[in-house]
Design a protein around this motif. Structure first.
Motif, PDB file in Angstrom:
ATOM      1  N   TYR A  98       7.440  19.309   4.548  1.00  0.00           N
ATOM      2  CA  TYR A  98       7.275  19.684   5.834  1.00  0.00           C
ATOM      3  C   TYR A  98       9.002  19.310   5.792  1.00  0.00           C
ATOM      4  O   TYR A  98       9.944  20.316   6.756  1.00  0.00           O
ATOM      5  CB  TYR A  98       6.461  19.618   6.987  1.00  0.00           C
ATOM      6  N   CYS A  99       8.784  17.932   5.750  1.00  0.00           N
ATOM      7  CA  CYS A  99       9.692  17.248   6.427  1.00  0.00           C
ATOM      8  C   CYS A  99      11.009  18.175   5.683  1.00  0.00           C
ATOM      9  O   CYS A  99      12.127  18.247   5.334  1.00  0.00           O
ATOM     10  CB  CYS A  99      10.635  15.871   6.337  1.00  0.00           C
ATOM     11  N   SER A 100      11.125  18.233   4.147  1.00  0.00           N
ATOM     12  CA  SER A 100      12.240  18.348   3.072  1.00  0.00           C
ATOM     13  C   SER A 100      12.697  19.976   3.798  1.00  0.00           C
ATOM     14  O   SER A 100      13.253  20.874   3.622  1.00  0.00           O
ATOM     15  CB  SER A 100      11.824  18.678   1.724  1.00  0.00           C
ATOM     16  N   LEU A 101      11.178  20.566   4.601  1.00  0.00           N
ATOM     17  CA  LEU A 101      11.492  22.062   3.856  1.00  0.00           C
ATOM     18  C   LEU A 101      12.062  22.210   5.844  1.00  0.00           C
ATOM     19  O   LEU A 101      12.517  23.528   6.397  1.00  0.00           O
ATOM     20  CB  LEU A 101       9.474  22.928   5.091  1.00  0.00           C
ATOM     21  N   ASN A 102      12.634  21.006   6.472  1.00  0.00           N
ATOM     22  CA  ASN A 102      13.227  21.561   7.684  1.00  0.00           C
ATOM     23  C   ASN A 102      14.314  21.014   7.146  1.00  0.00           C
ATOM     24  O   ASN A 102      15.230  20.402   8.423  1.00  0.00           O
ATOM     25  CB  ASN A 102      11.825  20.424   8.843  1.00  0.00           C
ATOM     26  N   GLY A 103      14.776  20.381   6.303  1.00  0.00           N
ATOM     27  CA  GLY A 103      15.934  20.127   5.971  1.00  0.00           C
ATOM     28  C   GLY A 103      16.846  19.027   5.825  1.00  0.00           C
ATOM     29  O   GLY A 103      17.716  17.947   5.406  1.00  0.00           O
ATOM     30  N   ALA A 104      15.175  17.846   5.294  1.00  0.00           N
ATOM     31  CA  ALA A 104      15.465  16.933   5.067  1.00  0.00           C
ATOM     32  C   ALA A 104      16.141  16.462   3.958  1.00  0.00           C
ATOM     33  O   ALA A 104      15.480  17.342   2.493  1.00  0.00           O
ATOM     34  CB  ALA A 104      14.400  15.391   5.426  1.00  0.00           C
ATOM     35  N   THR A 105      16.943  15.035   3.125  1.00  0.00           N
ATOM     36  CA  THR A 105      17.103  15.443   1.169  1.00  0.00           C
ATOM     37  C   THR A 105      16.576  13.460   1.405  1.00  0.00           C
ATOM     38  O   THR A 105      17.231  13.107   2.376  1.00  0.00           O
ATOM     39  CB  THR A 105      19.013  16.176   1.247  1.00  0.00           C
ATOM     40  N   GLY A 106      16.850  13.325   0.578  1.00  0.00           N
ATOM     41  CA  GLY A 106      16.366  11.853   0.318  1.00  0.00           C
ATOM     42  C   GLY A 106      14.682  11.806  -0.772  1.00  0.00           C
ATOM     43  O   GLY A 106      14.236  12.615  -0.939  1.00  0.00           O
ATOM     44  N   ILE A 135       2.181  19.367  12.969  1.00  0.00           N
ATOM     45  CA  ILE A 135       3.427  18.809  13.205  1.00  0.00           C
ATOM     46  C   ILE A 135       2.831  18.935  14.080  1.00  0.00           C
ATOM     47  O   ILE A 135       3.644  19.276  15.399  1.00  0.00           O
ATOM     48  CB  ILE A 135       4.488  19.147  12.378  1.00  0.00           C
ATOM     49  N   ARG A 136       3.389  17.289  15.156  1.00  0.00           N
ATOM     50  CA  ARG A 136       3.342  16.770  16.457  1.00  0.00           C
ATOM     51  C   ARG A 136       5.046  16.647  16.816  1.00  0.00           C
ATOM     52  O   ARG A 136       5.182  17.339  17.985  1.00  0.00           O
ATOM     53  CB  ARG A 136       2.257  16.074  16.848  1.00  0.00           C
ATOM     54  N   ARG A 137       5.136  15.968  15.960  1.00  0.00           N
ATOM     55  CA  ARG A 137       6.648  16.081  16.109  1.00  0.00           C
ATOM     56  C   ARG A 137       7.795  15.746  15.344  1.00  0.00           C
ATOM     57  O   ARG A 137       6.631  14.951  14.374  1.00  0.00           O
ATOM     58  CB  ARG A 137       7.665  15.334  17.151  1.00  0.00           C
ATOM     59  N   PHE A 138       9.277  15.795  14.748  1.00  0.00           N
ATOM     60  CA  PHE A 138       9.713  14.845  13.786  1.00  0.00           C
ATOM     61  C   PHE A 138      11.183  14.996  14.345  1.00  0.00           C
ATOM     62  O   PHE A 138      11.240  15.897  15.642  1.00  0.00           O
ATOM     63  CB  PHE A 138      10.124  15.626  12.428  1.00  0.00           C
ATOM     64  N   SER A 139      11.976  13.861  14.243  1.00  0.00           N
ATOM     65  CA  SER A 139      13.002  14.021  14.507  1.00  0.00           C
ATOM     66  C   SER A 139      14.386  13.653  13.150  1.00  0.00           C
ATOM     67  O   SER A 139      14.309  12.415  12.369  1.00  0.00           O
ATOM     68  CB  SER A 139      13.148  12.789  15.247  1.00  0.00           C
ATOM     69  N   GLU A 140      15.466  13.677  13.171  1.00  0.00           N
ATOM     70  CA  GLU A 140      16.234  13.127  12.305  1.00  0.00           C
ATOM     71  C   GLU A 140      16.708  12.017  13.379  1.00  0.00           C
ATOM     72  O   GLU A 140      17.549  12.847  14.227  1.00  0.00           O
ATOM     73  CB  GLU A 140      17.124  14.349  12.465  1.00  0.00           C
ATOM     74  N   MET A 147      14.842  11.086   8.106  1.00  0.00           N
ATOM     75  CA  MET A 147      13.608  12.087   8.816  1.00  0.00           C
ATOM     76  C   MET A 147      12.667  11.887   9.128  1.00  0.00           C
ATOM     77  O   MET A 147      12.340  11.236   7.777  1.00  0.00           O
ATOM     78  CB  MET A 147      14.259  13.857   8.993  1.00  0.00           C
ATOM     79  N   ILE A 148      11.865  11.598  10.252  1.00  0.00           N
ATOM     80  CA  ILE A 148      10.149  11.329  10.282  1.00  0.00           C
ATOM     81  C   ILE A 148       9.491  12.647  11.232  1.00  0.00           C
ATOM     82  O   ILE A 148       9.853  12.961  11.715  1.00  0.00           O
ATOM     83  CB  ILE A 148      10.705  10.146  10.989  1.00  0.00           C
ATOM     84  N   ALA A 149       8.119  12.585  10.711  1.00  0.00           N
ATOM     85  CA  ALA A 149       7.408  13.439  11.035  1.00  0.00           C
ATOM     86  C   ALA A 149       6.316  12.974  11.063  1.00  0.00           C
ATOM     87  O   ALA A 149       5.649  12.010  10.289  1.00  0.00           O
ATOM     88  CB  ALA A 149       7.490  14.727  10.730  1.00  0.00           C
ATOM     89  N   VAL A 150       5.928  13.536  12.021  1.00  0.00           N
ATOM     90  CA  VAL A 150       4.076  12.712  12.699  1.00  0.00           C
ATOM     91  C   VAL A 150       2.938  13.969  13.317  1.00  0.00           C
ATOM     92  O   VAL A 150       3.433  14.860  13.719  1.00  0.00           O
ATOM     93  CB  VAL A 150       4.222  12.234  13.710  1.00  0.00           C
ATOM     94  N   GLY A 151       1.625  13.767  12.362  1.00  0.00           N
ATOM     95  CA  GLY A 151       1.087  14.931  11.920  1.00  0.00           C
ATOM     96  C   GLY A 151      -1.069  14.730  12.180  1.00  0.00           C
ATOM     97  O   GLY A 151      -0.645  13.276  11.505  1.00  0.00           O
ATOM     98  N   ASN A 152      -1.282  15.059  12.872  1.00  0.00           N
ATOM     99  CA  ASN A 152      -2.720  15.796  13.022  1.00  0.00           C
ATOM    100  C   ASN A 152      -3.002  15.949  11.766  1.00  0.00           C
ATOM    101  O   ASN A 152      -2.896  17.363  11.457  1.00  0.00           O
ATOM    102  CB  ASN A 152      -2.992  15.894  14.306  1.00  0.00           C
ATOM    103  N   GLY A 153      -3.988  15.474  10.989  1.00  0.00           N
ATOM    104  CA  GLY A 153      -4.765  15.975   9.026  1.00  0.00           C
ATOM    105  C   GLY A 153      -5.898  16.069   9.553  1.00  0.00           C
ATOM    106  O   GLY A 153      -6.762  15.573   9.350  1.00  0.00           O
ATOM    107  N   LYS A 154      -6.789  17.247   9.164  1.00  0.00           N
ATOM    108  CA  LYS A 154      -8.027  17.423   8.910  1.00  0.00           C
ATOM    109  C   LYS A 154      -8.121  17.763   6.898  1.00  0.00           C
ATOM    110  O   LYS A 154      -7.296  18.683   6.417  1.00  0.00           O
ATOM    111  CB  LYS A 154      -8.515  18.550   9.108  1.00  0.00           C
ATOM    112  N   VAL A 155      -9.227  17.558   6.565  1.00  0.00           N
ATOM    113  CA  VAL A 155      -9.623  17.620   5.105  1.00  0.00           C
ATOM    114  C   VAL A 155     -10.849  18.194   5.520  1.00  0.00           C
ATOM    115  O   VAL A 155     -11.701  17.775   5.994  1.00  0.00           O
ATOM    116  CB  VAL A 155      -9.457  16.865   4.414  1.00  0.00           C
ATOM    117  N   PHE A 156     -11.048  19.639   5.144  1.00  0.00           N
ATOM    118  CA  PHE A 156     -11.908  20.778   4.991  1.00  0.00           C
ATOM    119  C   PHE A 156     -12.557  20.405   3.232  1.00  0.00           C
ATOM    120  O   PHE A 156     -11.503  21.087   2.273  1.00  0.00           O
ATOM    121  CB  PHE A 156     -11.965  21.885   5.694  1.00  0.00           C
TER     122      PHE A 156
END
Length: 213
Positions: A98-106, A135-140, A147-156
């Motif tokens: 998701y970070c990569s999809l928001n323009g992060a490189t590295g 995704i609750r938030r991300f920031s560069e 860039m870092i992102a924080v999210g709540n994940g569920k597995v079904f």
């Protein structure tokens, strides 16, 4: 695929994910792209939905269960079950993507989570695992491009929720890739790179402060 097309895509098939893992998906990448793990550690067969809305969003993905998946052959003999950590790693993989999809490189790295709950299991005769991440938030950090992102994940599994992971954190960081493996070089030894320490600390403190922790 052109980079601008990559940034606006809302779904990806297995061929796309494999190409991204091998660094071949994007023809005109603006820099070194983070990568998904290659099989057998690639924990998804398709990304079914990406929704980006400012600093929040969603990403969902699926994995087909195969009776001969490698982990069923060793975990455990006489009692095959998918290791729970692989489901958690899938969430970290997707947050990094998701970070990569928001323009992060590295290079992508998992950074932890606040809590995990297991209330079910994945067995060889189940059919489909689904991952849903809010995704609750991300920031560069502009001075480093991290860039870092924080999210709540569920597995079904087959539509039954089996894992919950709260405040999972993953980031993309520049200039830490060990691209000349196995040659011993500057990035051949682990640990936290000194030039990233203040960046990581700054980002994580910012998220904790915003959460009221």
């Amino acid at each position: 695929m052109k980079y601008q097309d990559f940034l606006t895509r809302t779904s990806f098939e297995k061929e796309d994910l494999l190409a991204f893992a091998h660094g071949h998906l994007i023809q005109d990448a603006p820099g070194e792209m983070g990568r998904l793990p290659a099989p057998p550690l690639l924990m998804m067969d398709r990304v079914t939905w990406v929704d980006k809305r400012g600093r929040r969003g969603h990403i969902t993905a699926e994995k087909d269960i195969r009776i001969d998946d490698w982990f069923f052959q060793c975990h455990f003999l006489g009692d095959p079950v998918q290791p729970g950590i692989l489901g958690l790693d899938a969430i970290w993989q997707l947050i990094g993507f998701y970070c990569s999809l928001n323009g992060a490189t590295g290079s992508g790295r998992a950074l932890g989570c606040d809590s995990v709950e297991f209330n079910g299991q994945i067995r060889p005769h189940n059919r489909i695992v689904r991952y849903e991440i809010e995704i609750r938030r991300f920031s560069e950090i502009r001075e480093t491009g991290a860039m870092i992102a924080v999210g709540n994940g569920k597995v079904f599994v087959d539509d039954e929720q089996v894992y919950v992971m709260k405040n999972a954190k993953a980031g993309i960081f520049k200039d830490i890739a060990y691209s000349d493996y196995p040659i011993r070089s500057d990035h051949a030894i682990g640990g936290l790179p000194p030039h990233e320490e203040s960046t990581l600390d700054k980002i994580l403190k910012r998220f904790r402060r915003n959460d009221g922790q």
